[in-house]
Each structure stands twice: as structure tokens, then as C-alpha cells.
Design an enzyme around this catalytic site. Structure first.
Site, PDB file in Angstrom:
ATOM      1  N   SER A  49     -45.290  14.834 -11.723  1.00 61.21           N
ATOM      2  CA  SER A  49     -45.060  13.338 -11.499  1.00 61.21           C
ATOM      3  C   SER A  49     -46.096  12.807 -10.202  1.00 61.21           C
ATOM      4  CB  SER A  49     -43.772  12.929 -11.201  1.00 61.21           C
ATOM      5  OG  SER A  49     -43.555  11.503 -10.803  1.00 61.21           O
ATOM      6  N   TYR A  53     -37.166  14.398  -5.520  1.00 59.69           N
ATOM      7  CA  TYR A  53     -37.847  14.451  -6.996  1.00 59.69           C
ATOM      8  C   TYR A  53     -39.223  14.896  -6.822  1.00 59.69           C
ATOM      9  CZ  TYR A  53     -39.567  13.116 -11.514  1.00 59.69           C
ATOM     10  OH  TYR A  53     -39.991  13.164 -12.871  1.00 59.69           O
ATOM     11  N   LYS A  76     -41.090  18.820  -7.703  1.00 57.68           N
ATOM     12  CA  LYS A  76     -42.311  18.888  -8.676  1.00 57.68           C
ATOM     13  C   LYS A  76     -43.416  19.355  -8.164  1.00 57.68           C
ATOM     14  CE  LYS A  76     -40.822  16.370 -12.432  1.00 57.68           C
ATOM     15  NZ  LYS A  76     -40.582  17.208 -13.679  1.00 57.68           N
TER      16      LYS A  76
END
Lengths: 320, 320
Positions: free
Chosen positions: A123, A149, A153
Site C-alpha cells: 500500500s 498497517y 506492509k
């Protein structure tokens, strides 16, 4: 040919499965998710070539069963994950699903199908706040995530890069823009409104816009994302050079431009279904997402650029 | 005050322990390593304030014993690790020691002493190859490691940053230049020669120079590194801003300049003990280390700049 998709019950997973089944008439596609995936409704004619498996990837035994040396996949698509807001709200869960399960899968794969192609959906959340107006590419800005998050990633990207450098696997990490217009329902994601304000009016429902019309976002249509997920496995690994991570192309668009496109295609009555109701909490999150990316590396490698906002909306309407 | 140092049998760990004992007359220092650490020879007068523990940090039970809620350390210095060449030669070992043990320690710390200050020795090896002449700072270049060692360091940095952002810990990751002139013996590290060509002649022994005199390196004297490890805990966390990782100051120096400084301080007979014997394997590794860093962020934060090569050598000679 044989593909497997984790997180295949999700929106992108379903779209990717349908596209792989359609574009590869001989291929079998295994769909797996913690919730038993369905065969994508648009691809039910291919259901004999699909296999749907409910699997909790946080269990090593389940992963061991899913990936064995008796069946080598051509490409493993890792799309499972706890989304941004969920990883922020539940740190342990995010670490377990986004990091630990992914790492265990990579380690299992290098044991039972060494060198296998792995496409990982990362992302643009690997990047934190950028200076206003600064245009990010893969060479000019550090990835310093401002969320758990994004951190998870980035860590999986780093592992995938090292595993690829060592020849354990053939990894490709694609950093997705905000995927818009998503079909389905509004979600709890802070970015949900970007799809809601198009999708809901076309389904005769009201939508709430919680940020200013001046807000700019870096988005990508579902069709372009899916096309690039397919290209991610087709592009020769040499083209990735020193890094297996690539910022996928997208479109910088203001909310105002999105609403104009909505009105142009759907008419003023659809536009009237969008109600502006400022939400400072959502605005604060959205302001940390830079809309300024230069996707030249991806385009040079052979990924495709995104369509216009109008074309994006037309594709959504055609799919209704 | 109470400090603990992991990897305390290593060269930097011993120097740091001695400096902490000297500069903090009330402090106790726990030294731990897989090999039972000794009290630094220069600090034996402080041995009543030291505690030496042999501990294999890859064992969760050992970590649990080392860090308990009955004794809160003021700062935890994480210096343990498998070095660059070792992590490249033994991937599993590097992952276990550099990544898994570090992560387990961070998780243990946030349970038993939430918010504790953690200083982690990272490395400029988080950066891969840079364009010739490009000057790296923390804002203008991505960290894409070209070694498993660098990857493991980057992952722990990323965890430490997220744990700090969430308030689990108060982390500070300092990326060390090549530490030169190291006392002790030549090592298997590809960078060993940078210390060897100074240290060995001053001890009456021959040294081998395996790279061209034109080679430039980004080095730092042991005294400056130790001073900055102490400052890493003293600098207010707010000064770190969005990232807890900082590129420590160093000195860009060519091998020719190092040899000139050797001759100036030690005379031509010491210089004559350095034999040029080109080693393409070592040269290839060293050429991937960029010597071009701008340490302005570290200096603005309150870290100290490095001394000149001549001063660095004088400090080494004084310590003999």
C-alpha cells in the site's frame, strides 16, 4: 496454470479471481479466505476451474496444508490482510494477520515451492506525511509509515525483497492507491466515502462527503488495479532492479472533480444525493495521504496507467 | 539509574559500558551477551556497579528472566546482533538473532516496562547502492537494503518506530557508520581493513589493504559513536519527529587520507607496514557502501559530529 489468492473474499480478490479465470482459459484458481470465498458472480461459468477454501492463515498448520510440495502454484497472490483502521484499532490482530501470517507463508513457500512467484498487495500507506506538493517516486522519499498497517506492509515488502534477492522466491510487491469506485457497501475505512459518493447515488441512495471538495486523492479504478495485479506476475523480474516494490499508477483527483464527473454522467439528481457533512476525524486521516505520486517507474516497467474519473465511473455503471 | 546493554561482549558494547559507568557515577550497568561479558578493563574500578549475565536472547524464557516488572531499566541498549557477513552467510541465524530476538525483547519490554527508553543500534546498511556522488539524508532517499543484515535492521527500526508512535516504548534507532579505529583484532567483516591499517601498524604488525587508496568511506571514531549512543537516550523524544531512526554523524575519508594520517602520526615505518593486496571480493562489497551522507538532522537534534582522522588515530594511540 494454477493460481492461488489469499484474502479472496475481499473486493479486489474477487475481481482478480474473475479476471484471471477470464483471461487464462486453462487456469485453475484457488480462492482462500478466513470466510469461505464464493466463486465471483461474474465468473460462475468457470466454477469448475475454481476451488474455494476457508483457511485461517494465522495457523501454521493451515498454511502447511494449503501449500505443499505436491502442488506448485504458478503465482501466489497475497491479498489477505486487516485493513488500515482495523490494524490501528487492534494492534495484535494486525501483526498476526498482516505480518506473521505473511512471513510464515513466505517461509513455507520457499521450502515447498522455492522460487515461486509471489505477488503481494502492499500500500502507499508505507509512506507517511510528505511535504505539501512534494511528488513521491520510489527513489526520492523514504518510506516511514505513520500507521501500524503501513509498518506491517513495509516489513513484508522488506522480507519479500530480501527473499527475492537471495533467490528464495520471486516476489513482487505492488503498492496500491485508494481503490475507487468499489462496488459493494460503504465500509468503516476512512477512504470509504471516495467510493460511496459515486456508488451510492447510482444505486439511488444518499452518500455522505466528510471532507472538503478541495481534498485531493491518489486513486485507482478497480479495473486498472486488477490489470496491474495480472501484469505484476508477467513483468520479468529483472525489470524490478534493486527493489521488488513498485508504486502502482493512479489518478490524482479532487473531490470536486469526482462530483463533477458524477453529475456529468449521472445527472444533477444523482449529484444531489451527496450530502456534505464535515467529519474532522476522517479529514485528519485523509490529510495525511499525499495525492502526489509520479508513477514513471511503474509505467516504464510495463504497468498500465489509470483511466480518467469519467471512464472510471462509466466502468462502474456498466458493471451494475 | 540502571542501564542494560545486550551484545555487551562486543567492542562497542564494552566501550559503551565503560563510558556509562564513568559518566554516571550512581548508575548500575547490566552487561549481557551470549558469551558471558566481562567488566570493561578500563572500568574495573566500577565493577561493584556492574552485573554480567550470559544470556541467549533467542530464547523467550531467557528474555523473560532478563526483563521483569520487578526491575525497570532507565534505558535498554540493544546492541546484540549477527554482523553483516554472518547474516549473509547464515540467513536463519541472522533472522533469529537480529529480528526475532529483538522483536521478542520489544514485546516483552512493552509488557513489563511500558514506555521504557530503548536505544537500538541500526546501521547505514539499511541503504542500498546510491547514485555516484548522491548525498543521503533521512528525507531524500529510500532505505532499500541490499543485504539480509540491512533488511533485519530496517525491520526492527520499523517496529521500533511504530511501537514508539503507539506509546508502547520510547525507541531511538541510531544508524552507525563504519566504526574505525576499532581496538582488538582483525575480524572477518569486510570493513575490518579500515581499522586494521591503523591498529596493526601501531602494534608492530603488518596489515593488508584490499581496496584502492581512492576508496572513500563514511566512518566514525569509537569515542564519537559511544558519545552519540549516550546522547541517543538523552535527546528528548520530540526531537525525533516522525521517525525514531537517525543517521549518525561520521567522517567521509579516503583510504589515502587515512594512510597519510597514519604516516603523520606514526611515521613512515608504521606506514610501511600496510601492504596493498587487492581483493576483488572485498572491493565489490565496499563499493556498495556510499560514503556520502549529510548528517544535518543528527547534528540539529544534538548528536555530535565526528573528529578528524588524525584526532581519531591519536585517540586510538592514547588508548594503547
Amino acid at each position: 496454470m494454477s493460481f492461488i489468492i489469499t484474502g479472496a473474499s475481499g473486493y479486489v480478490g474477487q475481481e482478480l479471481a474473475a479476471a484471471l479465470l477470464t483471461s487464462h482459459p486453462e487456469a485453475t484458481v484457488t480462492l482462500t479466505d478466513v470466510v469461505l470465498p464464493i466463486v465471483p458472480p461474474s465468473a460462475t461459468q468457470h466454477s469448475s476451474r475454481t476451488k474455494c477454501i476457508a483457511a485461517d492463515l494465522t495457523s501454521p498448520a493451515v498454511v502447511d496444508d494449503l501449500f505443499t510440495d505436491s502442488h506448485r502454484f504458478d503465482t501466489v497472490y497475497l491479498l489477505h490482510g486487516i485493513m488500515s483502521s482495523g490494524s490501528e484499532a487492534n494492534f495484535e490482530l494486525g501483526m498476526r494477520v498482516n505480518l506473521d501470517a505473511s512471513r510464515y507463508i513466505l517461509d513455507r513457500l520457499r521450502q515447498v515451492m522455492p522460487g515461486v512467484k509471489v505477488v503481494f498487495t502492499s500500500s502507499l500507506a508505507v509512506y507517511g506525511l510528505a511535504p505539501p506538493g512534494f511528488v513521491i517516486d520510489e527513489t526520492n522519499f523514504p518510506a516511514i509509515p505513520s500507521s501500524s498497517y503501513g509498518s506491517q506492509k513495509l516489513i513484508v515488502e522488506t522480507l519479500l525483497n530480501d527473499y527475492s534477492r537471495r533467490g528464495f522466491l520471486d516476489g513482487r510487491a505492488v503498492r496500491l492507491p485508494t481503490v475507487t469506485v468499489r462496488a459493494g457497501k460503504p465500509t468503516q475505512a476512512a477512504s470509504s466515502f471516495a467510493s460511496d459518493i459515486i456508488r451510492e447515488p447510482f444505486n439511488g441512495r444518499k452518500a455522505v462527503l466528510p471532507v472538503s471538495q478541495d481534498t485531493e486523492m491518489w486513486i485507482c479504478s478497480p479495473a486498472t488495479v486488477v490489470e496491474n495485479l495480472i501484469r505484476a506476475r508477467e513483468i520479468p523480474k529483472e525489470k524490478f532492479g534493486d527493489s521488488r516494490a513498485v508504486n502502482l499508477p493512479g489518478l490524482k483527483v479532487s473531490i470536486r472533480e469526482m462530483l463533477e464527473a458524477l453529475e456529468e454522467i449521472g445527472g444533477p439528481e444523482k449529484r444531489a444525493l451527496v450530502e456534505e457533512r464535515y467529519d474532522p476525524d476522517i479529514d485528519r486521516i485523509v490529510q495525511t495521504w499525499t495525492p502526489n505520486f509520479d508513477p514513471k517507474r511503474a509505467l516504464e516497467m510495463g504497468f498500465v496507467g489509470d483511466v480518467s474519473m469519467r471512464e472510471n465511473i462509466r466502468q462502474y455503471v456498466e458493471g451494475l
